[in-house]
Write an enzyme that holds these catalytic residues in place. Structure first.
Site, PDB file in Angstrom:
ATOM      1  N   GLU A 106       0.820  -1.214   0.000  1.00  0.00           N
ATOM      2  CA  GLU A 106       0.000   0.000   0.000  1.00  0.00           C
ATOM      3  C   GLU A 106       0.852   1.262   0.000  1.00  0.00           C
ATOM      4  O   GLU A 106       0.347   2.371   0.026  1.00  0.00           O
ATOM      5  CB  GLU A 106      -0.920   0.012   1.228  1.00  0.00           C
ATOM      6  CG  GLU A 106      -1.976  -1.075   1.243  1.00  0.00           C
ATOM      7  CD  GLU A 106      -3.141  -0.789   0.304  1.00  0.00           C
ATOM      8  OE1 GLU A 106      -3.235   0.343  -0.215  1.00  0.00           O
ATOM      9  OE2 GLU A 106      -3.956  -1.702   0.084  1.00  0.00           O
ATOM     10  N   GLU A 107       2.162   1.121  -0.041  1.00  0.00           N
ATOM     11  CA  GLU A 107       3.101   2.204   0.239  1.00  0.00           C
ATOM     12  C   GLU A 107       3.322   3.170  -0.926  1.00  0.00           C
ATOM     13  O   GLU A 107       4.105   4.097  -0.813  1.00  0.00           O
ATOM     14  CB  GLU A 107       4.459   1.599   0.607  1.00  0.00           C
ATOM     15  CG  GLU A 107       5.025   0.770  -0.534  1.00  0.00           C
ATOM     16  CD  GLU A 107       6.380   0.145  -0.259  1.00  0.00           C
ATOM     17  OE1 GLU A 107       6.959  -0.414  -1.205  1.00  0.00           O
ATOM     18  OE2 GLU A 107       6.848   0.222   0.883  1.00  0.00           O
ATOM     19  N   GLY A 108       2.675   2.933  -2.057  1.00  0.00           N
ATOM     20  CA  GLY A 108       2.880   3.806  -3.201  1.00  0.00           C
ATOM     21  C   GLY A 108       3.723   3.196  -4.303  1.00  0.00           C
ATOM     22  O   GLY A 108       4.000   3.854  -5.306  1.00  0.00           O
TER      23      GLY A 108
END
Length: 325
Positions: free
Chosen positions: A297-299
């Site tokens: 989910e960190e980009g």
């Protein structure tokens, strides 16, 4: 982006949503005309042509370039996560330390795409309360966190990639999306039965109070969800295109979509991972640029899509036109 203040924090958010700036259709049309003049077979560029026109419509330039992209990761902690069996104390803190040390997958992609990377610590030492029994945030705290997210682009950027970090964030996001669009938590979760049970318990606790998207955000959301929604809103007023990363980021975007569907016109979905994410993208009317299978989910997915956008702009800007052949 200034508006007259009202007595209630959420009223100011709604006030902003009522005055969203539109895309520059003249710039879009000029960019499309330039695409049509390129010395390539008609339609051969696929979505690459549309990407250039999308950036042009928000940058207000016929032949735009991305020179200051920013990946912004919002990190928050959750009381619900701490109460789950097998919880790892300090897991979110360690993730933030990993990014700070340059050891995350997203760090490598930021270097590769020449993007700035900022990680925002959203009071990690004070988890939001367990949403199975309590509201995540008060209205004032939720609005203040959205305002904090709005400041994420204060240093300047011309394309914003958004990501999230936080153990328990995926459960909060699934709960929020179920509140926004209906259905059972398992419809919006690719997680465990235990996670689905936790989301269902949260929905039951807050039943009857989730019809308003902002109220749903504050009750069953989290700080990172609120901050991401604020960043998306600020980017719109500064005419900055946005790449949405994973399920959590898109759940935050969905709050704005439910309030005003056009609020996400400046946003594209970077990628899709899993059935729940695909259903959410369909619900907010977004077609993913990539199918990476990346569950982070960190980009990282948004950073990969950034490379695609930069390539699209390079093609648009540098390819010869037919009149030069």
């Amino acid at each position: 982006m200034s508006r007259a203040a009202t007595g209630l924090p959420f009223d100011d958010i709604r006030n902003l949503l009522s005055g969203l700036p539109p895309a520059d259709e003249e710039a879009r049309a000029a960019a499309a005309a330039h695409t049509a003049s390129l010395a390539v077979p008609e339609g051969s560029l696929g979505r690459m042509a549309g990407l250039a026109e999308w950036v042009a419509s928000w940058a207000g330039m016929t032949q735009p370039a991305i020179t200051r992209p920013l990946i912004a990761i919002f990190a928050g902690t959750h009381g619900l996560a701490a109460a789950m069996p097998g919880a790892e104390p300090g897991a979110t803190h360690r993730l933030v330390e990993l990014y700070a040390a340059g050891g995350g997958a997203v760090n490598q992609l930021a270097l590769e795409t020449q993007a700035g990377l900022k990680v925002f610590d959203l009071a990690l030492d004070m988890p939001v309360p367990d949403i199975r029994a309590h509201d995540a945030l008060s209205e004032a705290a939720c609005a203040a966190t959205m305002a904090f997210g709005m400041e994420a682009i204060a240093g300047g950027t011309d394309l914003l990639c958004l990501g999230a970090a936080g153990e328990g964030g995926r459960i909060a996001a699934a709960t929020l999306v179920a509140a926004l669009f209906g259905g059972a938590p398992e419809d919006w979760s690719d997680g465990s039965a235990l996670a689905n049970e936790a989301a269902a318990a949260a929905l039951a606790t807050h039943e009857g109070h989730l019809a308003d998207p902002l109220e749903a955000l504050r009750r069953v959301g989290s700080r990172e969800l609120a901050a991401i929604a604020g960043a998306i809103l600020a980017a719109r007023f500064q005419r900055i295109p946005v790449l949405l990363d994973g399920f959590v980021t898109c759940a935050a975007a969905a709050v704005l979509y439910k309030l005003q569907p056009s609020a996400l016109d400046h946003c594209l979905a970077a990628h899709v991972c899993g059935p729940a994410h695909a259903r959410l993208l369909a619900a907010i009317g977004k077609k993913p640029l990539l199918e990476t299978g990346i569950a982070l989910e960190e980009g990282a997915g948004a950073a990969l899509a950034l490379g695609m956008v930069k390539s699209a702009l390079a093609i648009h800007r540098g390819t010869a036109t037919r009149d030069r052949l």
